[in-house]
Structure formats: C-alpha cells, structure tokens
Scaffold this motif. Structure first.
Motif, PDB file in Angstrom:
ATOM      1  N   PHE A 144       0.837  -1.198   0.000  1.00 46.15           N
ATOM      2  CA  PHE A 144       0.000   0.000   0.000  1.00 46.15           C
ATOM      3  C   PHE A 144       0.872   1.248   0.000  1.00 46.15           C
ATOM      4  N   LEU A 145       0.347   2.304  -0.597  1.00 47.22           N
ATOM      5  CA  LEU A 145       1.023   3.592  -0.491  1.00 47.22           C
ATOM      6  C   LEU A 145       1.040   4.003   0.970  1.00 47.22           C
ATOM      7  N   PRO A 146       2.182   4.441   1.490  1.00 52.96           N
ATOM      8  CA  PRO A 146       2.275   4.775   2.919  1.00 52.96           C
ATOM      9  C   PRO A 146       1.422   5.980   3.290  1.00 52.96           C
ATOM     10  N   ASN A 147       0.822   5.904   4.470  1.00 55.87           N
ATOM     11  CA  ASN A 147       0.025   7.004   5.026  1.00 55.87           C
ATOM     12  C   ASN A 147      -1.146   7.403   4.144  1.00 55.87           C
ATOM     13  N   VAL A 148      -1.704   6.435   3.429  1.00 49.61           N
ATOM     14  CA  VAL A 148      -2.889   6.680   2.591  1.00 49.61           C
ATOM     15  C   VAL A 148      -3.990   5.737   3.066  1.00 49.61           C
ATOM     16  N   PRO A 149      -4.897   6.194   3.930  1.00 51.74           N
ATOM     17  CA  PRO A 149      -5.910   5.301   4.501  1.00 51.74           C
ATOM     18  C   PRO A 149      -6.882   4.733   3.482  1.00 51.74           C
ATOM     19  N   THR A 150      -7.023   5.388   2.317  1.00 52.97           N
ATOM     20  CA  THR A 150      -7.952   4.890   1.303  1.00 52.97           C
ATOM     21  C   THR A 150      -7.302   3.896   0.345  1.00 52.97           C
ATOM     22  N   ALA A 151      -6.015   3.606   0.524  1.00 55.66           N
ATOM     23  CA  ALA A 151      -5.343   2.638  -0.348  1.00 55.66           C
ATOM     24  C   ALA A 151      -5.967   1.263  -0.174  1.00 55.66           C
ATOM     25  N   ARG A 152      -6.119   0.538  -1.269  1.00 54.62           N
ATOM     26  CA  ARG A 152      -6.710  -0.798  -1.204  1.00 54.62           C
ATOM     27  C   ARG A 152      -6.369  -1.581  -2.460  1.00 54.62           C
ATOM     28  N   CYS A 153      -6.554  -2.868  -2.372  1.00 55.05           N
ATOM     29  CA  CYS A 153      -6.395  -3.756  -3.519  1.00 55.05           C
ATOM     30  C   CYS A 153      -7.669  -4.571  -3.658  1.00 55.05           C
ATOM     31  N   LEU A 154      -8.283  -4.522  -4.837  1.00 49.65           N
ATOM     32  CA  LEU A 154      -9.489  -5.290  -5.126  1.00 49.65           C
ATOM     33  C   LEU A 154      -9.065  -6.561  -5.851  1.00 49.65           C
ATOM     34  N   ALA A 155      -9.350  -7.704  -5.256  1.00 47.78           N
ATOM     35  CA  ALA A 155      -8.833  -8.962  -5.787  1.00 47.78           C
ATOM     36  C   ALA A 155      -9.943  -9.952  -6.115  1.00 47.78           C
ATOM     37  N   THR A 156      -9.749 -10.664  -7.227  1.00 50.02           N
ATOM     38  CA  THR A 156     -10.596 -11.795  -7.592  1.00 50.02           C
ATOM     39  C   THR A 156      -9.771 -13.064  -7.433  1.00 50.02           C
ATOM     40  N   VAL A 157     -10.237 -13.987  -6.607  1.00 47.18           N
ATOM     41  CA  VAL A 157      -9.513 -15.229  -6.329  1.00 47.18           C
ATOM     42  C   VAL A 157     -10.220 -16.377  -7.044  1.00 47.18           C
ATOM     43  N   ILE A 158      -9.467 -17.149  -7.803  1.00 44.61           N
ATOM     44  CA  ILE A 158     -10.000 -18.309  -8.522  1.00 44.61           C
ATOM     45  C   ILE A 158      -9.319 -19.550  -7.978  1.00 44.61           C
ATOM     46  N   GLN A 159     -10.124 -20.464  -7.415  1.00 45.94           N
ATOM     47  CA  GLN A 159      -9.546 -21.659  -6.810  1.00 45.94           C
ATOM     48  C   GLN A 159     -10.532 -22.813  -6.937  1.00 45.94           C
ATOM     49  N   ALA A 160     -10.096 -23.923  -7.545  1.00 49.14           N
ATOM     50  CA  ALA A 160     -10.920 -25.124  -7.718  1.00 49.14           C
ATOM     51  C   ALA A 160     -12.242 -24.797  -8.411  1.00 49.14           C
ATOM     52  N   GLY A 161     -12.179 -23.940  -9.415  1.00 50.69           N
ATOM     53  CA  GLY A 161     -13.378 -23.610 -10.185  1.00 50.69           C
ATOM     54  C   GLY A 161     -14.313 -22.629  -9.499  1.00 50.69           C
ATOM     55  N   LYS A 162     -13.951 -22.175  -8.314  1.00 49.08           N
ATOM     56  CA  LYS A 162     -14.780 -21.221  -7.587  1.00 49.08           C
ATOM     57  C   LYS A 162     -14.084 -19.868  -7.541  1.00 49.08           C
ATOM     58  N   THR A 163     -14.880 -18.821  -7.455  1.00 46.93           N
ATOM     59  CA  THR A 163     -14.320 -17.473  -7.383  1.00 46.93           C
ATOM     60  C   THR A 163     -14.772 -16.781  -6.100  1.00 46.93           C
TER      61      THR A 163
END
Length: 365
Positions: A144-163
């Motif tokens: 994350f960018l330091p000292n940025v409370p709105t920093a985030r990562c939006l992730a899609t996880v694919i595992q065993a055919g499920k998301t």
C-alpha cells in the motif's frame, strides 16, 4: 435593513472563504486509481499466479526512465530487487507455514478485471511455487502507499473452479485463499462500503446539506429511506452494466446536486416533498457509488453477496453521518444564532460544490 445586509454579508464572506479553502484543500472525492491496486489470483496445487496492477510509485527505483510504468527491460533489469520487495510485502504461506518462492515477470495480457492506467500503474505477474501440493493457503497483502488510509487492492480469487472477491486494506490485509469462508468476502465488502461513503466527501456534503433546513425524525427517516432505495437501484444497474454513463458526467452531476440542495436551503419552507428530490438525486449518487465496484469484474455467483455487503457498509456509514449531524443540529436548535449557522454551512457547501463541478466538468482535477 442593516440586519439583513449584515446577514447576507456574512453569507457572502463565508461563501468566498469556503471557495478559497476548497480550491486549496479539496481533493477529488470520487474513487480513482491513484491509490488503487487490482489483482487476479489463480490458485493451483503447487503454484499460485497473481496478475497485479499497482501504483508504479511503490517501485519507483525500478522505473529508470521515470515514465510511470515498468517496461519489460526495466522488469528484467530489476527482477531480483522486485522479487525481494514484492515477495516481502505480498506473502503467501501454506498450511505448514512455508512461504512460496516468488518469481516476477512482465504481464502484457491483462484479464478482464484488470485495467491499465498509463503513466501511473504497472502490471506484473507474480508466481508463487511450493515443492508439494498445498491444502491451506493464507495471503498477507501489505503493498500500500504509505500514510494513505484509502489505499486498497481489489482482488478476484480463482480456486478449484470457484471465485471469491476480496478487498485488501491497510487494516484488513490477511485472508485465506483456499476454502475461505463467505464471511471474509462479506466483511471486506462491508468495510469497503463504509470507507467509500466516509471518504466520499461529496456524498457526505449532500447528506449534511439535506439536514440544514431542520426537520424532525420523520423527515430524517424519509430522506434516508429515499436516498437508500434510489442509490441502491442505480448502483446495481451500473455494476450489471445495464446503465452506463461517462464518469466525468456522473461526477459533475453529483456536484450539481450538492449545489442545488444547498441553494434550496435558503428558500425551502416546506419539507413535505423533499424526500422526492432526495430520491431523484440519489439515483445519480448511486452511479457514483458503483465506480469502485466496476474496477473488478465480480462474477455472477458472487454478485448478490458483494452488492448486498457493499450496500450494508454504505448504509452503516450513511447512518453514522446523518445521525451525528442530526443530533448536533438538535443541540444547537435553541441557540439564537442557529439559523445563521445553518445558512453559513449551506453557503460553504455551495462554494465547495461549485468548485467540484468546475474541477470535474472541465477536467481540472
């Protein structure tokens, strides 16, 4: 006559002061890419591949030509450095506590849920490997960018055919990638919704402006219900891509709704139909809420859960704002300067709303 002139002189001064402050301090309240990362994580038996788009400023030392993106040559030149840096900040650990060995390469084939912003973001492929099949996998994401409370990562996880869709924030950055509970997805989107409304200063000003004309709990209930229903409708339609409008148009229109409500506060004498105005303008705000969710391609199987969770988060934040403002105004109700205070706040909101409109409509942000 002198009293009237003194009153309006105060309003003019407050308007100009708020305008100057907004020019100096105002930041665009819409979700944008400056502090956002997006990832697609594919989990296999002995290998997990992550396609990650993130702010290049986090690896500025590898950006030799300072063009805001890492080229294939720069990634190759700084590969060892990147693997050490990214492997330290994005750790994947199996059920035995063993961290995966990470390899970093350039990525030119972006999945549908990844957008690439030239001059600000870089996309890399991170591949984690283990010597034997993993049955449990935990990710600890701290990029994350330091000292940025709105920093985030939006992730899609694919595992065993499920998301599964997850939201990493500086406060909530550890999740299970194998057989993760539904609650971790629900909780991450609830938090995202709360953060989105609390950091969405335009939505906050709109809600506060609605309360500047007074009104009891009945008025408050009508306004909140109307806003909730309307923005939930357009939020869902926008995420489903049934309704799409240019971001610049939506954000400019949101600024105008703020200005209109604040201006109306000076002549509004009846609150009977204001819930209808709130409902109409809430439709526009819903399109603004959808922006952050459209950064990821939420699978149909997860859509209902993600949307509902995000909406719950928005409502929690919204209620916190309106109840706080409502009770503060109640405390001030018997003060002789209460009306002047309400008009002062409305004048300030008009100034900020006008500044945001000019900033967004003419692309000055």
């Amino acid at each position: 006559m002198k009293t009237t002139w003194r009153r309006y002189r105060l309003l003019i001064v407050s308007f100009l002061g708020a305008l100057l402050l907004s020019i100096t301090w105002a930041t665009p309240s819409q979700a944008h890419w400056a502090d956002l990362a997006v990832a697609e994580i594919a989990v296999d038996k002995t290998q997990t591949a992550m396609t990650l788009t993130f702010p290049t400023g986090l690896v500025a030392s590898a950006d030799d030509n300072r063009d805001g993106q890492l080229s294939d040559a720069e990634v190759s030149q700084h590969q060892t450095e990147l693997e050490h840096f990214l492997g330290d900040r994005i750790r994947l650990v199996n059920e035995q506590g063993q961290a995966g060995v990470v390899a970093v390469t350039s990525s030119n084939n972006l999945p549908p849920n990844i957008q690439s912003n030239a001059n600000t973001h870089t996309t890399l492929e991170l591949t984690y490997t283990w010597t034997q099949a993993v049955t449990g996998l935990t990710i600890n994401y701290n990029l994350f960018l330091p000292n940025v409370p709105t920093a985030r990562c939006l992730a899609t996880v694919i595992q065993a055919g499920k998301t599964q869709n997850l939201v990493f924030t500086p406060e909530k950055h550890e999740f299970s990638l194998i057989s993760g509970s539904l609650w971790q997805q629900v909780s991450s989107f609830v938090v995202l919704g709360v953060e989105h409304i609390l950091s969405g200063y335009d939505h906050v000003l709109f809600l506060i402006s609605l309360l500047m004309v007074g009104g009891g709990l009945g008025y408050l209930l009508k306004v909140v219900t109307a806003f909730t229903i309307s923005h939930s409708v357009t939020l869902s339609l926008a995420v489903l891509n049934i309704v799409t409008l240019p971001v610049q148009f939506v954000e400019s229109a949101i600024a105008l709704t703020i200005v209109y409500v604040a201006v109306e506060n000076f002549w509004c004498k009846s609150l009977r139909w204001r819930w209808l105005l709130t409902f109409s303008f809430g439709l526009i705000h819903g399109l603004g809420f959808a922006g952050v969710l459209k950064e990821i391609n939420i699978p149909q199987s997860n859509l209902a859960v993600s949307l509902a969770s995000f909406n719950i988060g928005v409502e929690i934040g919204q209620l916190a704002i309106v109840l706080t403002a409502f009770f503060v105004l109640r405390v001030l109700q018997k003060q002789p300067w209460e009306l002047t205070f309400r008009r002062f706040v409305s004048a300030c909101i008009i100034a900020v709303g006008l500044f945001w409109f000019v900033q967004r409509a003419f692309g000055l942000s």
